[in-house]
Design a protein around this motif. Sequence first.
Motif, short mmCIF file in Angstrom:
data_model
loop_
_atom_site.label_atom_id
_atom_site.label_comp_id
_atom_site.label_asym_id
_atom_site.label_seq_id
_atom_site.Cartn_x
_atom_site.Cartn_y
_atom_site.Cartn_z
N LEU A 282 6.43 -6.86 16.06
CA LEU A 282 6.88 -6.18 14.85
C LEU A 282 7.34 -4.76 15.17
O LEU A 282 8.33 -4.27 14.61
CB LEU A 282 5.76 -6.16 13.82
N ASP A 283 6.63 -4.09 16.08
CA ASP A 283 7.05 -2.74 16.50
C ASP A 283 8.44 -2.77 17.09
O ASP A 283 9.28 -1.89 16.83
CB ASP A 283 6.07 -2.18 17.53
N PHE A 284 8.71 -3.77 17.92
CA PHE A 284 10.04 -3.87 18.54
C PHE A 284 11.12 -4.07 17.48
O PHE A 284 12.22 -3.51 17.58
CB PHE A 284 10.07 -5.04 19.53
N MET A 285 10.81 -4.86 16.45
CA MET A 285 11.79 -5.09 15.38
C MET A 285 12.05 -3.81 14.60
O MET A 285 13.20 -3.51 14.25
CB MET A 285 11.28 -6.20 14.45
N LEU A 286 10.98 -3.03 14.34
CA LEU A 286 11.15 -1.77 13.63
C LEU A 286 11.98 -0.79 14.45
O LEU A 286 12.88 -0.13 13.93
CB LEU A 286 9.78 -1.17 13.33
N ALA A 287 11.67 -0.70 15.72
CA ALA A 287 12.41 0.21 16.60
C ALA A 287 13.88 -0.17 16.67
O ALA A 287 14.76 0.69 16.76
CB ALA A 287 11.80 0.21 17.99
N LEU A 308 6.23 4.64 13.32
CA LEU A 308 7.32 3.66 13.30
C LEU A 308 7.44 3.02 11.93
O LEU A 308 8.54 2.91 11.36
CB LEU A 308 7.06 2.57 14.34
N ARG A 309 6.32 2.61 11.37
CA ARG A 309 6.35 1.91 10.09
C ARG A 309 6.76 2.86 8.96
O ARG A 309 7.47 2.46 8.03
CB ARG A 309 4.98 1.29 9.81
N ARG A 310 6.31 4.11 9.03
CA ARG A 310 6.65 5.06 7.98
C ARG A 310 8.16 5.30 7.94
O ARG A 310 8.78 5.29 6.86
CB ARG A 310 5.90 6.37 8.20
N ALA A 312 10.47 3.30 9.26
CA ALA A 312 11.19 2.05 9.02
C ALA A 312 11.17 1.66 7.55
O ALA A 312 12.12 1.04 7.05
CB ALA A 312 10.58 0.93 9.88
N MET A 313 10.09 2.01 6.83
CA MET A 313 10.00 1.62 5.44
C MET A 313 11.08 2.28 4.58
O MET A 313 11.42 1.82 3.50
CB MET A 313 8.62 1.94 4.89
N ARG A 314 11.63 3.40 5.08
CA ARG A 314 12.75 4.01 4.37
C ARG A 314 13.97 3.11 4.38
O ARG A 314 14.89 3.26 3.58
CB ARG A 314 13.11 5.34 5.02
N HIS A 315 13.97 2.19 5.36
CA HIS A 315 15.12 1.29 5.53
C HIS A 315 14.67 -0.16 5.42
O HIS A 315 15.10 -1.03 6.17
CB HIS A 315 15.77 1.54 6.89
N ALA A 316 13.77 -0.41 4.46
CA ALA A 316 13.19 -1.75 4.32
C ALA A 316 14.26 -2.82 4.11
O ALA A 316 14.12 -3.96 4.57
CB ALA A 316 12.19 -1.76 3.17
N ASN A 317 15.33 -2.44 3.44
CA ASN A 317 16.38 -3.43 3.17
C ASN A 317 17.14 -3.83 4.43
O ASN A 317 17.88 -4.83 4.42
CB ASN A 317 17.37 -2.89 2.14
#
Length: 444
Positions: A282-287, A308-310, A312-317
């Motif tokens: 999941l980290d790789f996908m977020l990155a 990373l998650r914080r 990435a959540m700005r770009h959840a779409n």
Amino acid sequence: MMERLIEAGLMFGNLIEVSSPTMVARYNAALEKLIGKRTTLTEFHIDLSGFSPEVGDELDDIRYLNPEGCNRMFILLSLDQLKAPLLNAQFSTMRSVLRNFIQDNARELMALSVREAVMGELVHSMWRIKSPADLLELRSVTVEANTPTDRLGEAEQLSRLIEDFRAKDDLWQDDAYIDTMIKLAGRVGDITRHPVRFRKTEYSQGNFYTNYFDGLYLFRDMSYPAMLYRGVAPGFPKIGAVETKDLESAVDVWHFLQLNGLITSVFEAADLNAKALLRQRLDFMLANVLAGKADAPAELARLNRQDLRRFAMRHANDLPPEFEVVEAALRAAEQGLKPRLPGPTEPGCFYLYRAAQLPDRDLVNQLLSEFTPLDIRQLFLCNKPAFYKAYQGWTERKQNYVVEFLSRDEALKNDEAWEDLFGDGTPEEEPPPQAGPWGAIPKG
């Protein structure tokens, strides 16, 4: 573009340095015998087969030891080469064949390499591949090896002379005959005590990958054999007795793997930390998402999982559909529930599987990496040609992230990555401590 990988040791890593005048001279003698050329370099690096990227650049021929792609030539200078990778491998089986030949014939190689290199060729039954059907003819590989001065040929000649000398009473009076034996013995040594003849030179080639035809997997030693490659013609389901499957069809590949019991769910493996593996994926996908965003930090590899998650959540779409599938499975596992395993028509399916613990585990994991490209660690470990090709198409930010991550990943250095991905079992063992260029003579 690839300089970062080379500098970080992620490309052309673990090659063996050749810098002493003696070893360079031995290499040149073998090279001239094989291809009629020599290198003017005084130092360079070689892989398991003796191929050198620097020599390839000098000769302007990156395939100077593998011109037709089918029968690879090799130059052996030292047992250290067992630690090295095999570059530009046309067949996935070539590394194991060459390693096994060296290990099976360590005594003989030691005797031969006292004064010169050992060189030769990995010979298939065919020297040129024109169609996928030709690959079915490749069932074994014969290793043909000698030295530049033909010591094996001279040893065989001496062996025949000795046999005749023992069988014929009048040869002890033939001074010329005896003189020939003495001269040969001076060059090849005492073959009565140390026979110069390889113990094993033929190796089977069952299931394998080849980069012919834009990448092809042949699984013929299966209950349901198949050949998987791109561009399979519709209505042409078999080559001989082997089914053909489209390598670009997740459904076709999935059904083949399941039918032969070649994969298992990561949750079924008692020897695998499935939760840690999926968190990393999941980290790789977020990155991967953040690598293309202008508001993301430049050094993604410096971010921890929460950062990373914080971001990435700005770009959840923009998150890939694979993320949702893998996250749902991980969430169920963390809650003590049985995760739902999607079918091959759903994105992310292959991220929840690994190869079964069978002899062809490494080959199956390479095949799985074709369908899990966002897992950059598995791609790097299992399918380096695909990794290098993908790297060239990534943004500079993602390239930097990948290099930083892989360079700092301690798991890659102590086999934990292999256990995380594949469970028990590690890459091929390194040779024991050495004593001289070919190591200690094995017992037996």
